[in-house]
Design an enzyme around this catalytic site. Sequence first.
Site, PDB file in Angstrom:
ATOM      1  N   ASN A 189       0.869  -1.179   0.000  1.00  0.00           N
ATOM      2  CA  ASN A 189       0.000   0.000   0.000  1.00  0.00           C
ATOM      3  C   ASN A 189       0.907   1.231   0.000  1.00  0.00           C
ATOM      4  OD1 ASN A 189      -1.831   2.034   0.473  1.00  0.00           O
ATOM      5  ND2 ASN A 189      -2.170   1.484   2.629  1.00  0.00           N
ATOM      6  N   TRP A 190       0.988   1.873  -1.148  1.00  0.00           N
ATOM      7  CA  TRP A 190       1.915   3.007  -1.284  1.00  0.00           C
ATOM      8  C   TRP A 190       1.349   4.303  -0.709  1.00  0.00           C
ATOM      9  CZ3 TRP A 190       3.844   2.270  -7.073  1.00  0.00           C
ATOM     10  CH2 TRP A 190       4.497   1.032  -7.160  1.00  0.00           C
ATOM     11  N   LYS A 191       0.103   4.279  -0.303  1.00  0.00           N
ATOM     12  CA  LYS A 191      -0.552   5.466   0.273  1.00  0.00           C
ATOM     13  C   LYS A 191      -0.359   6.671  -0.654  1.00  0.00           C
ATOM     14  CE  LYS A 191       0.436   3.467   4.736  1.00  0.00           C
ATOM     15  NZ  LYS A 191       0.193   3.560   6.157  1.00  0.00           N
ATOM     16  N   HIS A 204      -9.615   1.063   5.218  1.00  0.00           N
ATOM     17  CA  HIS A 204      -8.295   1.297   5.819  1.00  0.00           C
ATOM     18  C   HIS A 204      -8.445   2.273   6.989  1.00  0.00           C
ATOM     19  CE1 HIS A 204      -4.126   2.457   6.370  1.00  0.00           C
ATOM     20  NE2 HIS A 204      -3.797   1.368   5.707  1.00  0.00           N
ATOM     21  N   GLU A 255      -6.715   4.665   7.963  1.00  0.00           N
ATOM     22  CA  GLU A 255      -6.466   6.081   7.654  1.00  0.00           C
ATOM     23  C   GLU A 255      -7.713   6.722   7.050  1.00  0.00           C
ATOM     24  OE1 GLU A 255      -2.817   5.516   5.484  1.00  0.00           O
ATOM     25  OE2 GLU A 255      -1.837   4.922   7.335  1.00  0.00           O
ATOM     26  N   GLU A 273      -5.299  -5.012  10.911  1.00  0.00           N
ATOM     27  CA  GLU A 273      -4.267  -3.983  11.068  1.00  0.00           C
ATOM     28  C   GLU A 273      -4.513  -3.219  12.371  1.00  0.00           C
ATOM     29  OE1 GLU A 273      -2.470  -2.852   7.059  1.00  0.00           O
ATOM     30  OE2 GLU A 273      -4.229  -1.590   7.312  1.00  0.00           O
ATOM     31  N   GLY A 331       2.461   2.292  10.625  1.00  0.00           N
ATOM     32  CA  GLY A 331       3.364   3.416  10.415  1.00  0.00           C
ATOM     33  C   GLY A 331       4.100   3.851  11.658  1.00  0.00           C
ATOM     34  N   SER A 356       3.415  -2.114  10.325  1.00  0.00           N
ATOM     35  CA  SER A 356       4.886  -2.102  10.454  1.00  0.00           C
ATOM     36  C   SER A 356       5.511  -3.456  10.122  1.00  0.00           C
ATOM     37  CB  SER A 356       5.302  -1.611  11.843  1.00  0.00           C
ATOM     38  OG  SER A 356       4.902  -0.263  12.017  1.00  0.00           O
ATOM     39  N   GLY A 391       2.771  -1.189   4.308  1.00  0.00           N
ATOM     40  CA  GLY A 391       2.814   0.228   3.968  1.00  0.00           C
ATOM     41  C   GLY A 391       4.242   0.669   3.708  1.00  0.00           C
ATOM     42  N   GLY A 392       4.884   1.228   4.735  1.00  0.00           N
ATOM     43  CA  GLY A 392       6.205   1.842   4.583  1.00  0.00           C
ATOM     44  C   GLY A 392       7.221   0.968   3.858  1.00  0.00           C
TER      45      GLY A 392
HETATM   46  C1  PEP Z   1      -0.797   0.064   5.929  1.00  0.00           C
HETATM   47  O1  PEP Z   1      -0.743   1.119   5.347  1.00  0.00           O
HETATM   48  O2  PEP Z   1      -1.784  -0.673   5.750  1.00  0.00           O
HETATM   49  C2  PEP Z   1       0.294  -0.314   6.809  1.00  0.00           C
HETATM   50  C3  PEP Z   1       0.209  -1.455   7.442  1.00  0.00           C
HETATM   51  O3  PEP Z   1       1.355   0.561   6.925  1.00  0.00           O
HETATM   52  P1  PEP Z   1       2.793   0.269   7.630  1.00  0.00           P
HETATM   53  O4  PEP Z   1       3.288  -1.036   7.080  1.00  0.00           O
HETATM   54  O5  PEP Z   1       3.639   1.413   7.245  1.00  0.00           O
HETATM   55  O6  PEP Z   1       2.544   0.163   9.093  1.00  0.00           O
END
Ligand code: PEP
Length: 264
Positions: free
Chosen positions: A10-12, A101, A103, A173, A179, A217, A238-239
Amino acid sequence: MGGRRYVTGNWKMHTSRAEAVALASGVVAQLQQVPAWDPDVVRVGLAPPFPFLEAVRDAVAGHPVELVAQDCHAEPRGAFTGWVSAPMLASVGVRRVIVGHSERRQHAGEDDALVRRKLEAALEAGLDPVVCVGEQLAERDAGRHEAVVEAQARGALEGLDPAAYARVVVAYEPVWAIGTGRTATPEQAGTMHRFIGGLLASFGPQAAGVPVIYGGSVKPDNIDGLARQDGIAGALVGGASLEAGSFVQIVRGVAEQARAGARS
Ligand code: PEP
């Protein structure tokens, strides 16, 4: 644990167009160096920002990598300035879409009822949904994590047409792990995955087969412990998905555990 696995990046709201193309190209090139990866067993998806979907689609063309969108609107069309509908995404080659999600729940005020409508819109448009659930830190500290996740999962998924369950992936999640660099321990995640699996099974036999992937993470150095847990069918990343090498290392971890699970 047998069954299909999923690893989605997930590049957000990151990357320029050029960076998105370079990242997607890097992922497909490096995936070829992972001998344990069987794309039929571990489905790999990339979720770039909307404007770069087609560029990423072209960059991965001919490779078994799925194009994923980060969100969709609940209506197929209409006076909804700035939104993007599920049929629009399907028309540019999107295969799956993330809904719910944290966010979006946090910054766009999305609730369980809206997540359900988005999920139904995705299914209707031929997109397979990835439904995110997860508790906030205060909810975990208060011992309410199971109740919160149960309400989210029921709201999104209870009472669906039984055939639809074969198209759904759930992403657990925990919001406090997204993040933050603070991932759930494999035991915490595994316990929640088995809880969600049991809940899904109560929705009917078809729902019992819905894969539950973990997000929060996930990094190359923690994926092995997570992927080894019974009930964790992959990762939403994500990251660490913004760097081809680390994302592909996570795919490798899931692929190796899938292989080990198939042997045991
Ligand atoms: C996400 O955006 O769904 C996520 C899990 O981000 P991260 O891996 O950065 O925690």
